[in-house]
Design an enzyme around this catalytic site. Structure first.
Site, PDB file in Angstrom:
ATOM      1  CD  GLU A 120      -3.023  -5.366  -2.593  1.00 17.84           C
ATOM      2  OE1 GLU A 120      -3.267  -4.158  -2.321  1.00 17.84           O
ATOM      3  OE2 GLU A 120      -2.984  -6.270  -1.764  1.00 17.84           O
ATOM      4  CD  GLU A 142      -3.617   0.933   1.870  1.00 14.44           C
ATOM      5  OE1 GLU A 142      -3.021   0.355   0.957  1.00 14.44           O
ATOM      6  OE2 GLU A 142      -4.007   0.360   2.901  1.00 14.44           O
TER       7      GLU A 142
HETATM    8  N1  SAH Z   1       2.513  -5.773  -3.826  1.00 21.54           N
HETATM    9  C1  SAH Z   1       2.585  -6.427  -2.543  1.00 21.54           C
HETATM   10  C2  SAH Z   1       2.361  -5.487  -1.387  1.00 21.54           C
HETATM   11  C3  SAH Z   1       1.114  -4.644  -1.437  1.00 21.54           C
HETATM   12  S1  SAH Z   1       0.935  -3.573  -0.054  1.00 21.54           S
HETATM   13  C4  SAH Z   1       1.595  -7.574  -2.517  1.00 21.54           C
HETATM   14  O1  SAH Z   1       0.671  -7.547  -3.319  1.00 21.54           O
HETATM   15  O2  SAH Z   1       1.724  -8.479  -1.708  1.00 21.54           O
HETATM   16  C5  SAH Z   1       1.176  -2.009  -0.768  1.00 21.54           C
HETATM   17  C6  SAH Z   1       2.605  -1.523  -0.683  1.00 21.54           C
HETATM   18  O3  SAH Z   1       2.711  -0.386  -1.528  1.00 21.54           O
HETATM   19  C7  SAH Z   1       3.064  -1.050   0.670  1.00 21.54           C
HETATM   20  O4  SAH Z   1       4.258  -1.705   0.967  1.00 21.54           O
HETATM   21  C8  SAH Z   1       3.288   0.457   0.527  1.00 21.54           C
HETATM   22  O5  SAH Z   1       4.393   0.898   1.290  1.00 21.54           O
HETATM   23  C9  SAH Z   1       3.559   0.587  -0.949  1.00 21.54           C
HETATM   24  N2  SAH Z   1       3.178   1.847  -1.645  1.00 21.54           N
HETATM   25  C10 SAH Z   1       1.957   2.427  -1.642  1.00 21.54           C
HETATM   26  N3  SAH Z   1       1.916   3.467  -2.497  1.00 21.54           N
HETATM   27  C11 SAH Z   1       3.140   3.541  -3.079  1.00 21.54           C
HETATM   28  C12 SAH Z   1       3.706   4.396  -4.070  1.00 21.54           C
HETATM   29  N4  SAH Z   1       2.973   5.351  -4.665  1.00 21.54           N
HETATM   30  N5  SAH Z   1       4.990   4.204  -4.405  1.00 21.54           N
HETATM   31  C13 SAH Z   1       5.720   3.223  -3.836  1.00 21.54           C
HETATM   32  N6  SAH Z   1       5.231   2.369  -2.905  1.00 21.54           N
HETATM   33  C14 SAH Z   1       3.953   2.519  -2.534  1.00 21.54           C
END
Ligand code: SAH
Length: 671
Positions: free
Chosen positions: A144, A153
């Protein structure tokens, strides 16, 4: 570790050195983050869970072990869903250390430690192999990583890398695909956020029109996405010119390419008008069949299904480089260009030769400077002819033909207005050659020679400063006025002559969710996250008000609005604190989610501009807010956190304090 960070105080303008704990940034990040909002997004959570269950089943039906890779696990939520759905093992990758730590705790608390391994790395650093972070490649990819623009993002490069290095060929992906939709519209309101309209000035010798320079008219603006709660935009504020069409989609179960590309669609216009804006949103299909669909479509597109309120995903407004008149039934070609992180649009009337699709059209770059100085709401504010009229009316009252004016505001049109109304001398603004002089000096370093040895007879400000975040940061005008005191004539007129701070208690329809604890989410205990957010919110000694554009966040008033502090710009900033104590009676039933605060500027004795509440529209207390300004919101955590509606208080008492040394306004409330 302690670090000192230099910053200009937005209110006093003074350069100050703040001792920042290294954890300050991440506390801010967590306190203001969208994690809570995501966990409250029931529609999202339910559909992820359905999609994950379906993917695990498909893998199991093939007789394979289900090995999940969850990139960006946050609280660990999606991995816990996968483990509950029967996945054999989950690798939960999270780059943000405080979140990865929280994920470990949450996973443990929910009893999944043996099924989920949290890896505190960026996914592109993750290794696979007997000694690696992952024993083997995964066959289910869950993420996500989307923002309102879908790709902002960095979802595309992350997927590209994951398919190359971390997952098996033919893996299942949840979501399975994302689709971006567009609709062409005409909207004076939204167009006013990107172009400066001609300003009409009724002067003594007839109407004059101030027009923007041609480089501004033709400027493509800035590439940053304009994301708004489109569901708060009434249908009377735009005209639909095309049906909703699919612009592009991305299949996340196949290798993804992040390199720049473009997509072109043909549209048939359904109405005559001016094509100005591309409205856009996306949906995600959690499974290949598309039966589990989570959509950001606005109210007029899917009027039957209940809308899920969310703030972490909204809708996008893209401004075409120029407005294009279209007639009904005309075929036009809309091209979406994208790079790894952003999208922009171009409209063409004739089809270009197929192969010439110029992928390398650059993202918009502002050439006129105005888009760098003014953000979207500032453009809207400057285009608000009613507001301009208030200033003109007041300027007419205070300006004489021999006035020497000094204007202190960022990128203001006041000097130009004043010039047209008839002030002889003008000492800060754009162009207008010898009539208006731009002084590149800070107020405190202004010298008489800057002013050609004249004393200032009229001191003007909107006031507006680009550094302002909270409403009262524009009190910088008062500090600047104080700094130039020695250059002011003894009978100087200061416009605005004063400002006042107003306050009201409200119940939000939805905005309270972003600060409300979650408890359990789809059956998983995420209280560790709630505690972490609470801890970060309390990190600063005093809780702070935060800026929100309330036209996007419906609320109803529970009290009458009340003026709490006044600031007299005719005098210098006082040495002593200004403070007010009192109470606001609650007139309506409802949950007191917080106090809203805003400023009013009293240009002259009888003319004011209001940056906050413009109207309470009905007896239910629904509020209308100035659409160009952010208001300050102070959330009452005691009310928001309360499980049940305890006895409704009948009044809220407050103590508000303005400290002239720091320019800060602190507040305390009791319910
Ligand atoms: N999966 C959770 C949070 C989603 S928010 C949910 O659905 O509730 C997205 C998260 O991904 C954030 O915490 C951000 O720090 C992390 N993130 C984004 N790109 C990333 C990457 N390439 N590798 C590791 N973490 C990542």
């Amino acid at each position: 570790m302690k670090t000192f960070c230099g910053r200009a105080n937005p209110t006093t303008g003074a350069m100050e050195w703040l001792e920042e704990d290294e954890s300050y940034d991440y506390h801010q990040e967590i306190a203001r983050s969208r994690y809570a909002d995501m966990l409250h997004d029931k529609d999202r959570n339910v559909k992820y869970y359905q999609g994950i269950r379906a993917a695990v089943s498909r893998v199991k039906e093939r007789g394979e072990k289900a090995i999940v890779l969850d990139i960006g696990t946050g609280t660990g939520l999606l991995s816990m869903m996968a483990a509950s759905a029967g996945a054999d093992f989950c690798y939960a990758v999270e780059v943000f250390k405080p979140m990865a730590n929280a994920a470990v705790k949450i996973v443990e608390k929910n009893g999944f430690s043996d099924k989920i391994k949290v890896i505190n790395k960026h996914s592109t650093e993750v290794t696979v192999g007997p000694d690696g972070d992952m024993q083997c490649r995964a066959n289910i990819l869950v993420t996500e990583l989307f923002d309102t623009e879908l790709i902002g993002e960095g979802a595309l490069p992350t997927y590209e890398h994951a398919h190359k290095h971390l997952v098996q060929e033919g893996c299942e992906a949840v979501p399975h695909r994302a689709t971006v939709y567009v609709q062409l519209v005409e909207s004076k309101r939204m167009w006013s956020w990107n172009k400066l309209f001609p300003v009409s000035v009724e002067a003594e010798d007839g109407e004059k029109i101030i027009v923007s320079p041609s480089e501004m008219k033709n400027c493509p603006g800035v590439p940053s996405v304009c994301d708004i709660q489109l569901n708060q935009m009434p249908s009377s504020d735009f005209t639909i010119l095309s049906d909703v069409v699919t612009m592009f989609s991305v299949d996340f179960s196949k290798p993804v390419r992040s390199a720049s590309t473009c997509y072109r669609v043909q549209l048939e216009t359904v109405k005559p008008g001016k094509a100005q804006i591309v409205l856009s949103w996306w949906d995600i299909d959690m499974d290949p069949s598309g039966k589990i669909n989570c959509t950001m479509a606005p109210y007029w597109v899917k009027p039957t299904s209940a809308l899920q309120w969310r703030d972490h995903w909204m809708q996008c407004v893209y401004f075409l480089p120029n407005e294009e008149p279209v007639f009904q039934g005309e075929n036009v070609y809309l091209t979406a260009y994208r790079d790894e992180y952003s999208v922009w649009y171009k409209l063409q009337k004739a089809r270009e030769e197929e192969n010439k699709a110029d992928v390398h059209v650059e993202s918009p770059v502002c050439r006129c400077q105005a888009h760098l100085l003014w953000n979207r709401s500032r453009f809207g504010e400057l285009n608000d002819q009613n507001r301009t009229c208030q200033y003109i009316k007041s300027l007419m009252k205070v300006l004489k033909t021999d006035s020497a004016c000094l204007c202190i505001s960022d990128g203001s049109l006041l000097p130009v207005l004043a010039h047209y109304i008839g002030a002889k001398q003008f000492l800060k603004a754009n162009h207008l050659e010898d009539k208006i002089k731009i002084l590149e000096a800070r107020p405190e370093s202004l010298t008489s020679s800057h002013l050609e040895d004249k004393k200032i007879s009229v001191l003007l400000g909107e006031p507006f400063f680009t550094t302002s975040l909270l409403p009262w940061h524009n009190l910088y005008f008062w500090y600047a006025r104080t700094a130039v005191t020695m250059h002011l004539a003894s009978d100087v007129t200061v416009l605005p002559q004063s400002a006042s701070l107003h306050m009201m208690i409200v119940e939000f329809q939805d905005l309270w969710r972003i600060r409300s604890p979650c408890g359990t989410c789809e059956g998983f205990d995420v209280r560790t996250m709630d505690d972490m957010i609470k801890n970060s919110l309390n990190f600063r000694e005093s809780k702070e008000a935060e800026p929100h554009p309330l036209w996007e966040y419906p609320c109803k008033s529970l009290s009458d609005p009340q003026e709490v502090l006044t600031f007299d710009f005719r005098r210098t900033v006082p040495q002593h604190c200004l403070s007010a104590e009192g109470s606001l009676n609650l007139l309506r039933k409802g949950k007191s989610h917080g106090a809203v605060l805003w400023m009013e500027y009293h240009l002259t004795a009888d003319t004011s501009v209001n940056t906050g509440l413009t109207q309470i529209s009905n007896d239910k207390g629904n509020c209308e807010w100035n659409p160009h300004c952010k208001q300050a919101v102070y959330f009452f955590s005691s009310v928001i956190d309360a499980e049940t509606q305890a006895d409704l208080p009948s009044a809220v008492t407050y103590a508000i304090n303005f400290n002239p040394k720091t320019g800060e306004i602190t507040m305390d409330f009791k319910l």
